[in-house]
Design an enzyme around this catalytic site. Structure first.
Site, PDB file in Angstrom:
ATOM      1  N   GLY A 149       0.828  -1.204   0.000  1.00 51.67           N
ATOM      2  CA  GLY A 149       0.000   0.000   0.000  1.00 51.67           C
ATOM      3  C   GLY A 149       0.857   1.246   0.000  1.00 51.67           C
ATOM      4  N   CYS A 182       5.268  -6.174   1.752  1.00 52.68           N
ATOM      5  CA  CYS A 182       5.637  -4.762   1.731  1.00 52.68           C
ATOM      6  C   CYS A 182       4.932  -4.008   2.864  1.00 52.68           C
ATOM      7  CB  CYS A 182       5.352  -4.171   0.356  1.00 52.68           C
ATOM      8  SG  CYS A 182       6.234  -2.617   0.048  1.00 52.68           S
ATOM      9  N   TYR A 183       3.939  -3.164   2.592  1.00 53.64           N
ATOM     10  CA  TYR A 183       3.210  -2.493   3.670  1.00 53.64           C
ATOM     11  C   TYR A 183       2.619  -3.525   4.622  1.00 53.64           C
ATOM     12  CZ  TYR A 183       0.024   0.645   6.115  1.00 53.64           C
ATOM     13  OH  TYR A 183      -0.623   1.361   7.091  1.00 53.64           O
ATOM     14  N   HIS A 203       7.778  -7.439  -3.545  1.00 53.27           N
ATOM     15  CA  HIS A 203       6.503  -7.855  -4.136  1.00 53.27           C
ATOM     16  C   HIS A 203       6.675  -9.167  -4.896  1.00 53.27           C
ATOM     17  CE1 HIS A 203       3.976  -4.316  -3.308  1.00 53.27           C
ATOM     18  NE2 HIS A 203       5.120  -3.646  -3.371  1.00 53.27           N
ATOM     19  N   GLU A 246       4.349 -10.911  -6.083  1.00 55.51           N
ATOM     20  CA  GLU A 246       3.261 -11.085  -7.045  1.00 55.51           C
ATOM     21  C   GLU A 246       3.585 -10.552  -8.432  1.00 55.51           C
ATOM     22  OE1 GLU A 246       2.128  -7.242  -4.756  1.00 55.51           O
ATOM     23  OE2 GLU A 246       3.368  -9.025  -4.501  1.00 55.51           O
ATOM     24  N   GLY A 261     -20.598  -9.572 -27.936  1.00 54.10           N
ATOM     25  CA  GLY A 261     -19.749 -10.301 -28.856  1.00 54.10           C
ATOM     26  C   GLY A 261     -18.358 -10.505 -28.312  1.00 54.10           C
ATOM     27  N   GLY A 262     -18.049  -9.818 -27.188  1.00 51.34           N
ATOM     28  CA  GLY A 262     -16.771 -10.014 -26.543  1.00 51.34           C
ATOM     29  C   GLY A 262     -16.740 -11.315 -25.768  1.00 51.34           C
ATOM     30  N   VAL A 263     -15.578 -11.672 -25.266  1.00 50.91           N
ATOM     31  CA  VAL A 263     -15.407 -12.949 -24.583  1.00 50.91           C
ATOM     32  C   VAL A 263     -16.271 -13.036 -23.331  1.00 50.91           C
ATOM     33  CG1 VAL A 263     -13.748 -14.439 -23.397  1.00 50.91           C
ATOM     34  CG2 VAL A 263     -13.091 -13.276 -25.507  1.00 50.91           C
ATOM     35  N   ASP A 264     -16.304 -11.966 -22.519  1.00 51.46           N
ATOM     36  CA  ASP A 264     -16.984 -12.029 -21.222  1.00 51.46           C
ATOM     37  C   ASP A 264     -18.482 -12.300 -21.379  1.00 51.46           C
ATOM     38  OD1 ASP A 264     -14.482 -11.336 -20.323  1.00 51.46           O
ATOM     39  OD2 ASP A 264     -14.987  -9.228 -19.990  1.00 51.46           O
ATOM     40  N   SER A 285     -20.086 -13.328 -23.938  1.00 51.06           N
ATOM     41  CA  SER A 285     -20.338 -14.555 -24.700  1.00 51.06           C
ATOM     42  C   SER A 285     -20.235 -15.790 -23.819  1.00 51.06           C
ATOM     43  CB  SER A 285     -19.365 -14.658 -25.869  1.00 51.06           C
ATOM     44  OG  SER A 285     -19.541 -13.591 -26.773  1.00 51.06           O
ATOM     45  N   LYS A 297      -9.910 -12.465 -16.115  1.00 46.80           N
ATOM     46  CA  LYS A 297     -10.073 -12.601 -17.566  1.00 46.80           C
ATOM     47  C   LYS A 297      -9.583 -13.956 -18.082  1.00 46.80           C
ATOM     48  CE  LYS A 297     -11.117 -10.491 -21.515  1.00 46.80           C
ATOM     49  NZ  LYS A 297     -12.373  -9.775 -21.771  1.00 46.80           N
TER      50      LYS A 297
END
Length: 520
Positions: A59, A86-87, A176, A178, A231-234, A236, A376
């Site tokens: 943070g 970290c924080y 970090h 990640e 029509g996008g992936v999500d 659909s 995603k």
């Protein structure tokens, strides 16, 4: 969010780091279910989730300053492993009896830590006495650690780069793990979740599919569901999943804004009507959108205009479906995180082409959001699990406002057609070169500037087109794609020769560090 009862869970307490989502991404990649909750709501999340492990994020605050964020004390009393990043490490130290000071040498960027003690957190990493590459990002310094902690690794700027209380299973890292810049950070996180916390990694798309189908059936019952299909992936994947659950109780409404890629409307209608046999209403609203966008140049005004027009048209069409009680949309987990963390408190956004505001009061439909626990790439995995082809689920992200934000300045039918043609050539050449799947996102931008050129025996004064392509593993950070020059040359030549109104093509080599604007 409601944590799935049958999965092992990790609670991520968010202190405002711009890369907190990446912690969740790394855990999900290791098949661990996790949720991010802001520190101010972490106590309630702890009680609701009953997690098997807890991670405290980084943070921007300074722990030693009055009023800086703290973890709920219950985190350290839950009897589960805790990892502070970290924080998160700093607040752990302060809360358990250590000390943090400001004004010391800052560390930002690549660093080497020296392993000083064996710990399960660093299993399969550098041995004692050797160095491990990490990514630092801090301006304060831990000067004393709490009783019961030992130093596991250090660096010249961070004497407590990794600390551990093995008895209580409390761990802190000053870097970090990640981010991709810590090469073996994912291994550290998996050591924490699987090795220290003993998690099995039971988060799979096959299980998610079965669970969601059952939940959708229970939620919807015999009512009708209308889905805003872009029509996008999500949207659909959401539509195919809901259709598998309730069949013809689902009707998709595809609002064609006229701002899609070339031939995309035909591809969408063919896929859903013929391949999946899903009831689909196709509304050609291109004249309405282009009419309302006429004369507008400001990008945010464009977004809001598109959102308003879409909602009006969608609501009009949904009202024609007898018995429709539910609205399905492809909300993803990053949207949920942003809405929970935002001060506005607006938790629901119509996703398809109008990611700009809350669900209006006049829309009385109840929401079905079967993807709201997913990132995603997990949506792509679910799409494959549902039988969608790799060619479809692997499509590059396409922003809701479509080509409107890839035409800086006023939107005209001529500009849209020019950009559609150029964009189609660009993607075609990328595919022909076998590069499409190496790129996270590629698109063309029709710039609002003209340049003088010579074509044949004549001088021209026409538009400049910019090409952009980026690589990414998570969408949070990105770098420009290093095209082979012959591919760029062939693409530029085709665009100049085949697309009227363009006489120059440039390639954008801007990178996207964490926390900057989206690639749109």
């Amino acid at each position: 969010m409601t944590a799935p009862a049958d999965h092992q869970k990790v609670l991520i307490v968010d202190f405002g780091s711009q890369v907190t989502q990446l912690i969740a991404r790394r855990l999900r990649e290791a098949s661990v279910y996790c949720e991010i909750h802001p520190y101010a709501k972490a106590e309630a999340a702890l009680a609701a989730m009953k997690p098997q492990a807890i991670i405290l994020s980084g943070g921007p605050e300074s722990v030693h300053e009055e009023g800086s964020p703290r973890a709920p004390q219950g985190v350290f009393e839950a009897g589960v492993p805790v990892l502070g990043i970290c924080y998160g490490e700093m607040t752990m130290c302060e809360q358990l009896g250590g000390k943090v000071e400001g004004g010391h040498h800052r560390e930002f960027g690549r660093a080497e830590i020296t392993v000083e003690k064996v710990s399960p957190l660093l299993a399969d990493l550098a041995p004692v006495g050797e160095d491990e590459t990490v990514w630092m990002s801090h301006g304060d310094k831990i000067v004393a650690i709490p009783a019961g902690f030992d130093v596991v690794a250090s660096s010249p700027g961070s004497p407590y780069a990794v600390i551990a209380d093995e008895t209580r299973r409390f761990y802190g890292v000053q870097f970090h793990p990640e981010v991709m810049h810590t090469p073996r950070g994912a291994t550290m996180l998996k050591n924490f979740t699987h090795g220290i916390a003993g998690l099995k990694g039971d988060w799979t798309m096959a299980a998610y599919r079965d669970e969601k189908i059952a939940q959708i059936r229970e939620q919807v019952g015999s009512a009708k569901v209308v889905c805003g299909l872009s029509g996008g992936v999500d949207s659909s994947v959401a539509a195919v999943l809901i259709h598998e659950a309730i069949g013809d109780q689902l009707t998709c409404v595809f609002v064609d804004t006229g701002l899609l890629r070339k031939d995309e409307a035909t591809q969408v209608t063919t896929l859903f009507r013929e391949h999946y046999n899903i009831p689909l209403i196709h509304v050609d609203a291109s004249k309405e959108f282009l009419g309302d966008l006429a004369g507008i140049s400001d990008p945010e005004t464009k977004r809001k205009t598109i959102g308003r027009v879409f909602i009006e048209i969608f609501d009009r069409e949904a009202g024609k479906i007898d018995g429709a009680e539910f609205l399905a949309q492809g909300t993803l987990y990053p949207d949920v995180i942003e809405s929970v963390s935002s001060s506005s408190g607006k938790a629901h956004v119509i996703k398809s082409h109008h990611n700009v505001g809350g669900l209006p009061d006049f829309m009385k439909l109840k929401l079905v959001e079967p993807l709201r626990e997913l990132f995603k790439d997990e949506v792509r995995a679910l799409g494959r699990e549902l039988g969608l082809t790799d060619a479809f689920v692997g499509r590059h992200p396409f922003p809701g406002p479509g080509l409107a934000i890839r035409i800086p300045g006023e939107i005209t039918p001529e500009a849209v057609e020019t950009l559609q043609q150029a964009d189609a050539i660009y993607l075609e050449e990328i595919r022909k070169a076998g590069l499409y799947d190496q790129i996270w996102q590629a698109f063309a931008v029709l710039l609002p500037v003209k340049t003088v050129g010579v074509m044949g025996d004549a001088r021209t004064y026409e538009k400049v087109l910019a090409l952009r392509a980026v690589t990414s593993t998570d969408g949070m950070t990105a770098d420009f794609f290093e095209f082979p020059w012959d591919v760029l040359g062939k693409t530029a030549t085709r665009i100049v020769n085949e697309v009227r109104g363009v006489n120059r093509v440039v390639y954008d080599v801007t990178s996207k560090p964490p926390g900057t604007i989206e690639w749109e």
